[in-house]
Write a protein that holds these residues in place. Structure first.
Motif, PDB file in Angstrom:
ATOM      1  N   PHE D  83       0.852  -1.178   0.000  1.00  9.24           N
ATOM      2  CA  PHE D  83       0.000   0.000   0.000  1.00  9.24           C
ATOM      3  C   PHE D  83       0.895   1.238   0.000  1.00  9.24           C
ATOM      4  CE2 PHE D  83      -2.672  -3.312   1.608  1.00  9.24           C
ATOM      5  CZ  PHE D  83      -3.927  -3.020   1.121  1.00  9.24           C
ATOM      6  N   TYR D  87      -3.869   7.384  -3.609  1.00 10.39           N
ATOM      7  CA  TYR D  87      -4.977   6.641  -4.222  1.00 10.39           C
ATOM      8  C   TYR D  87      -5.715   5.752  -3.211  1.00 10.39           C
ATOM      9  CZ  TYR D  87      -2.426   8.179  -8.310  1.00 10.39           C
ATOM     10  OH  TYR D  87      -1.770   8.941  -9.216  1.00 10.39           O
ATOM     11  N   LYS D  88      -6.838   5.279  -3.650  1.00 10.49           N
ATOM     12  CA  LYS D  88      -7.710   4.465  -2.803  1.00 10.49           C
ATOM     13  C   LYS D  88      -7.132   3.065  -2.611  1.00 10.49           C
ATOM     14  CE  LYS D  88     -11.151   7.406  -2.244  1.00 10.49           C
ATOM     15  NZ  LYS D  88     -11.456   7.957  -0.928  1.00 10.49           N
ATOM     16  N   GLN D  89      -6.567   2.492  -3.687  1.00  6.36           N
ATOM     17  CA  GLN D  89      -5.922   1.178  -3.594  1.00  6.36           C
ATOM     18  C   GLN D  89      -6.856   0.086  -3.073  1.00  6.36           C
ATOM     19  OE1 GLN D  89      -1.519   1.633  -2.553  1.00  6.36           O
ATOM     20  NE2 GLN D  89      -2.446   3.318  -1.380  1.00  6.36           N
ATOM     21  N   TRP D  90      -8.120   0.184  -3.457  1.00  5.18           N
ATOM     22  CA  TRP D  90      -9.067  -0.830  -3.000  1.00  5.18           C
ATOM     23  C   TRP D  90      -8.803  -2.185  -3.650  1.00  5.18           C
ATOM     24  CZ3 TRP D  90     -13.199   3.482  -3.463  1.00  5.18           C
ATOM     25  CH2 TRP D  90     -13.324   4.141  -2.230  1.00  5.18           C
ATOM     26  N   ASN D  91      -8.242  -2.149  -4.848  1.00  2.00           N
ATOM     27  CA  ASN D  91      -7.909  -3.439  -5.471  1.00  2.00           C
ATOM     28  C   ASN D  91      -6.814  -4.168  -4.705  1.00  2.00           C
ATOM     29  OD1 ASN D  91      -6.153  -1.430  -6.326  1.00  2.00           O
ATOM     30  ND2 ASN D  91      -5.603  -2.558  -8.197  1.00  2.00           N
ATOM     31  N   ALA D  93      -6.384  -4.055  -1.403  1.00  2.00           N
ATOM     32  CA  ALA D  93      -7.042  -4.648  -0.227  1.00  2.00           C
ATOM     33  C   ALA D  93      -7.939  -5.813  -0.637  1.00  2.00           C
ATOM     34  CB  ALA D  93      -7.855  -3.579   0.500  1.00  2.00           C
ATOM     35  N   PHE D  94      -8.564  -5.681  -1.805  1.00  2.00           N
ATOM     36  CA  PHE D  94      -9.382  -6.791  -2.330  1.00  2.00           C
ATOM     37  C   PHE D  94      -8.503  -8.022  -2.567  1.00  2.00           C
ATOM     38  CE2 PHE D  94     -11.242  -9.183  -5.859  1.00  2.00           C
ATOM     39  CZ  PHE D  94     -12.579  -9.285  -5.491  1.00  2.00           C
ATOM     40  N   ALA D  96      -5.750  -8.748  -1.077  1.00  2.00           N
ATOM     41  CA  ALA D  96      -5.355  -9.285   0.229  1.00  2.00           C
ATOM     42  C   ALA D  96      -6.464 -10.155   0.821  1.00  2.00           C
ATOM     43  CB  ALA D  96      -5.014  -8.138   1.184  1.00  2.00           C
ATOM     44  N   GLY D  97      -7.692  -9.682   0.711  1.00  2.00           N
ATOM     45  CA  GLY D  97      -8.810 -10.479   1.226  1.00  2.00           C
ATOM     46  C   GLY D  97      -8.984 -11.773   0.456  1.00  2.00           C
ATOM     47  N   LEU D 118      -5.148   0.046   8.104  1.00  2.00           N
ATOM     48  CA  LEU D 118      -4.842  -1.292   7.580  1.00  2.00           C
ATOM     49  C   LEU D 118      -4.878  -2.364   8.666  1.00  2.00           C
ATOM     50  CD1 LEU D 118      -2.005  -0.588   4.990  1.00  2.00           C
ATOM     51  CD2 LEU D 118      -4.224  -1.633   4.513  1.00  2.00           C
TER      52      LEU D 118
END
Lengths: 149, 149, 149, 149, 149, 149, 149, 149
Positions: D83, D87-91, D93-94, D96-97, D118
Motif C-alpha cells: 500500500f 490513491y484508494k488502492q481498494w484493489n 485490499a481486495f 489481500a482479502g 490497515l
C-alpha cells in the motif's frame, strides 16, 4: 507464467486452429475435446462393444469423452467456449457451467446474434469475444501486458 | 431425510407445477429460478437503472438472476433440469454443468428427440426422465423406497 | 428460501438500518460487524489487557473482530459491501475480496464518484447499487420475483 | 523448495523491482498484475471494442485483468501486498482479502502512517514490513534460514 | 447469530464450567471432549474388548474419542484450547493444529509461563486469553458488541 | 450434539433394527439405503422403462439408488458399514471408501472371519465392532460419555 | 512416484540427518522447519524490528516461521513428526494436527515412554516408529515395495 | 496432456503388465499398490516390530500400504480398478469408492459374471471394460483421439 487453456465447443470451423496459431509466441498450452465428430460419437461402442439401442451407444461414448473433457477443464486456467451458428451445442454450455463452478476464468466466443440466449453464460465469463483473434489478444495481454496495434 | 430440489430449465410449460403437486406428500423442498420471463429479462434495469445497450441490459439482469440460481443449486441435493422443445436453453445446460461440477445428483428431463444433442449432459446425470411424473416417482422411491403401481 | 446477508463496510451512515427496515417483509437474516467504532477499536485491550504500542493495541482488536467478520461472511449467501465518502475503507475492500474468493454473491454499494477506483471490486460483484433501496429491491426480486413499481 | 510470490498493489514506485533484484539469488518466482497503468485501464476496450459508458469501459478491462490476478494469487505460496501513499488502492485490499480466504501466506508492506486503517488487513498477515528490503530478508530466511547482518 | 464453541484441552480444572456459566445469557452452544479421564482412557476396551498390550488399549480408546473430537471441531465456529500447568497436553496442541488447518477461529487460554513454548500455537490464534472470564468477554463482544466494565 | 448416522451394507439380517432400537434414547438420526432387495434392483426400470439388457437394467437402478446413498453418506457424521457372511458386498466396501475419502468417521461391523480381507477397510475406520450392540455403545459413549455396564 | 516428505518436530538430535542420509537412494524430497534454534526464535525481530515485549518478539518470529511450515506441510505427501525427550514440543503436536486435518499421511516418531500422552496423535497416524531407520524403511517400502533384511 | 493412471485391484494375473505394455507409446504414467502379496501383508511387522495378535499385524501393514495407495489415487487422473475371479477384493471396491468421492475418472475392469454384484461400482464409473486391451484403447483415444482398428 504459463497459461493452460481449454478450448471447448463448436467443432465445425477452424477457430481452434486460429487461436493456436495466433498464440504460437505465447507461453500457453492448449487442450480440447476430440474434434473428430465420428470418432467422438462412436468411441464407446468401437472400444467397449456395440449397443443395439442408440441411447446407450451415445452414453458409452459420452462417458469416455468425459474422461478427456474433465481432465482438460480441471487442469485449465482459462476455459474458452465457442458457440457457433448451428446445432444445440448443449455440451458447450454444460462445459461452461462446469468450468464456472470450479472457478475457472471463462472466455465466451460467439456472434452478436446469440447475445440474448447466452446472457447467463456470458454473465459468468470474464470476457466475451466475437473473433478468435480477440481471444489471442486477451491471452497475449494477460501474459505479457501488451495490447494490440 | 429431507431432499432439497432445484428445478432448472424450461419455463414455458407447467412441468414444475406437475412435480411440486405430485410430490406434495413427500419430504421435499423446491427452489427454482424466477419463471416470469419478462421480470427475469428486465430485473437488472428495473432495479439498477436503464442501459441503452441491450447487451448490458441483459448482463445486469443475468447477474441478479445468478444470485438466486447459485443459491438454489448450491443448496440443493438434487438438481432437475428440463429441456423443452423450443429455444436454445443454454442456461439450462449451463446449470447442469454447474451442478455436475459441484457433485449434485442430476436428473435430466427431456423428450427422446433430444437424446443425441443432450448425450454429454445425460452422461453426467443419475437419471434421465421423459415425464414429470417419473421425477416424482424417483423422489418418492429415493425417500420412501416405494415403487409406482 | 431464506437468504443470509452480511452487511460489510461503512459505519458512519444509516445504510444498514435502511436495508434492514426495507427488508422487514422478506425471508432474510442480517449480520454485520460491530458498528460501534470505539468498541471496535478497543475491544482487544479492553478484554485482553492494555498494550503500550498502538500497533499491537490495534492488532488485538482487529483479531477479535475477525472472529465475527469471518463467521458472518462464511455463513452468508449474499455479502453487501458499502463504500462511503470518507476514509480508506480498506477493510471493506478486504471483506469483498474474502467473500469473492469464497464464491459468495457480492453486491457493492457506492456512489458514482468511486466507480473507477472500485472497478476491480465491482467486476467481482453480481450487482452494483447506488442506494440502499436498490439492495432491498434486489433481495425482494431474488426471493419473490417481484420488481419495484 | 521454490516459493511462488505474487506482488500485488501499488504501481507507482519501484518496490517490485527492489524485491525482485534483492531476491535474485533465491529460489523464488514472481508474478504481478500488469503494471502499465494505461494498458491496465484500457485493455478491455482495446481488445473487445469501445464502450461509450466509462463504467462498462472499466468493467471490460477489470475483468480481463482478473484473469491474470486470479491465476497469480491462486498459484502463489506468498502474496505480498504493497500500500503506497496515494490513491484508494481498494484493489490491493481486495487482493489481500482474496488471498487470505484462500489461505495464502500474506506479507503486507506499508508505512506506519497507514497502520490504523490497515489493521484488519495486517491482522490477516504473517508479516508486516516497512521496506522492500525486509520482504527480501523474509524470503531469504524462509528459504535458507539465514538472517540479515 | 449463534456461535458454536468447542472447548478443547485441560480436564483437571473447572475452566469449562466457568465459561459455560459465564456465557449463559449468550447465543452460544458448547461441545467438548469426554472429560471423565478414566472413561476416556478405557472406552475402547470397555466397548470393543480388552487388549493385553497397553499400546493397542490406548489406540482403541483414542480412535473412539476421535469420533467426538472431530465432530466437535468440524462443527465449531470457535475452538477454545486450554493449556494447564501439568502434563504433556499434546492432544490439546493437536486439536489446535487441526482446527487451524480447517480455518476455525482459535482462542488459546494459558498462563504467561507457557508463552514461549506455545508461541507457534498462539500465532495461529485470533486471541490469547489468561482467564476463562476473558473468553466469555470475547464471546459476548463478538455476539453483542458489548465490552466489559 | 446430534449425531447423523448412515447405516450401509448387509441387508439380510436385522442389524439396522438392533442399532436403531438400542439407540432410541440417544440424540441420533439414521439413514440407510433402500433395504427392499427387489425394489432396489428394479427401481430403474420400474420408473424409467424396461431394458432388454440386464446390464442397463442394473445401471438404471444403481444410479437412482446412488441419489439416496450419496445424500446419506455426505450428510452423515458417522458411517457404519456392516459386512455379513454372504455375497460379494462390493457396494458396502465402495461406500466405506467413499465415506473415508470424505473424512467421515467410519465404524466397520463384521465377524472375525473377515478380519484379513477387510484389513484395508478396517485400517481406515475409527472402530471395528463385532456386534450391533457395540455400535450402540460407541454412539452412547460418544454422545454422553457413559460406558456400558 | 516422488514422495515429498516434511520432517517436523524435535531439533536437538540428528534424526533428520539420519533419515535424509538413509533415504539417499530413494525418490524423495525433504523439507523441514528452520532448525537453527536461535534464528528461529529471533527471525521476527531481526528482520522486522525489535519488540520490548517478549510476547510480541515471539509472535513476530512464529508468524514468519509459519510461512515455511505451512508451505512445507501443505506441499507434502508424508509428514513425519518427531517427539524427543525434552521440552513441551507443542508446535510438533500442532503440526501433526494441522497435517491430519489436511489428510496428509502421518508418521509419528517417538520412544515408548511417550505412548500414552501421544495416543491421540498416534491414532491419527499411519505409522508409529521408534527409530529414524524405521522411517527410512517405510519410505523405501512405500516407494519400491522392498522390505528390510 | 499426460494422463496419470492408478491401477488398483487384483494382483494374481498380469493385467497391469498388459496395460503398461500396451500403453508404451502413450503419454501416461502408472502407479499401483505393492503387488508382492507377502510383502504387502507383512510390511507392518517387518518394519515396526512383530505383533502377537494377527489383527494388529494386519492393521500395521494395511496402514503402511495406505500411504502408497492414497498418494497413488489422489495424484491420479484415471483410476482403473480390476476385479478378478477370486477372493473378496474389498480393498479394490474401497479404492473405487475412495476415487469416486474424489471425483476421479473411474474405469472398472471385470468379467460379465460380476456385472450384478458390481452394479453400484460400475454406475460410478465412466467406462466398464472386459479386457486390459480395452483400457489401453480408452487411454489412446482419450489422449490421441484415435480408435482401434
Amino acid at each position: 507464467m504459463t497459461l493452460k487453456i481449454y478450448l471447448s465447443g463448436e467443432i465445425h470451423t477452424d477457430w481452434r486452429e486460429q487461436i493456436i496459431e495466433g498464440a504460437q509466441a505465447l507461453d500457453v498450452t492448449f487442450n480440447s475435446p476430440v474434434t473428430d465428430h465420428g470418432a467422438s460419437d462412436d468411441c464407446g461402442v468401437a472400444i467397449l462393444g456395440a449397443e443395439p439401442d442408440k441411447y446407450w451407444h451415445d452414453r458409452k461414448g459420452a462417458q469416455i469423452n468425459a474422461i478427456r473433457t474433465r481432465k482438460g477443464i480441471e487442469g485449465a486456467d482459462v476455459v474458452v467456449v465457442r458457440f457457433g451458428e448451428q446445432y444445440k451445442q448443449w455440451n458447450a454450455a454444460f462445459d461452461a457451467g462446469y468450468a464456472a463452478a470450479l472457478g475457472k476464468s471463462l472466455i465466451i466466443l460467439h456472434g452478436a446474434e446469440h447475445d440474448h440466449p447466452l446472457k447467463e453464460v456470458d454473465a459468468a465469463a470474464l470476457a466475451v469475444a466475437r473473433e478468435p483473434r480477440q481471444v489471442v489478444e486477451i491471452l497475449r495481454y494477460v501474459l505479457n501486458g501488451t495490447l494490440p496495434g
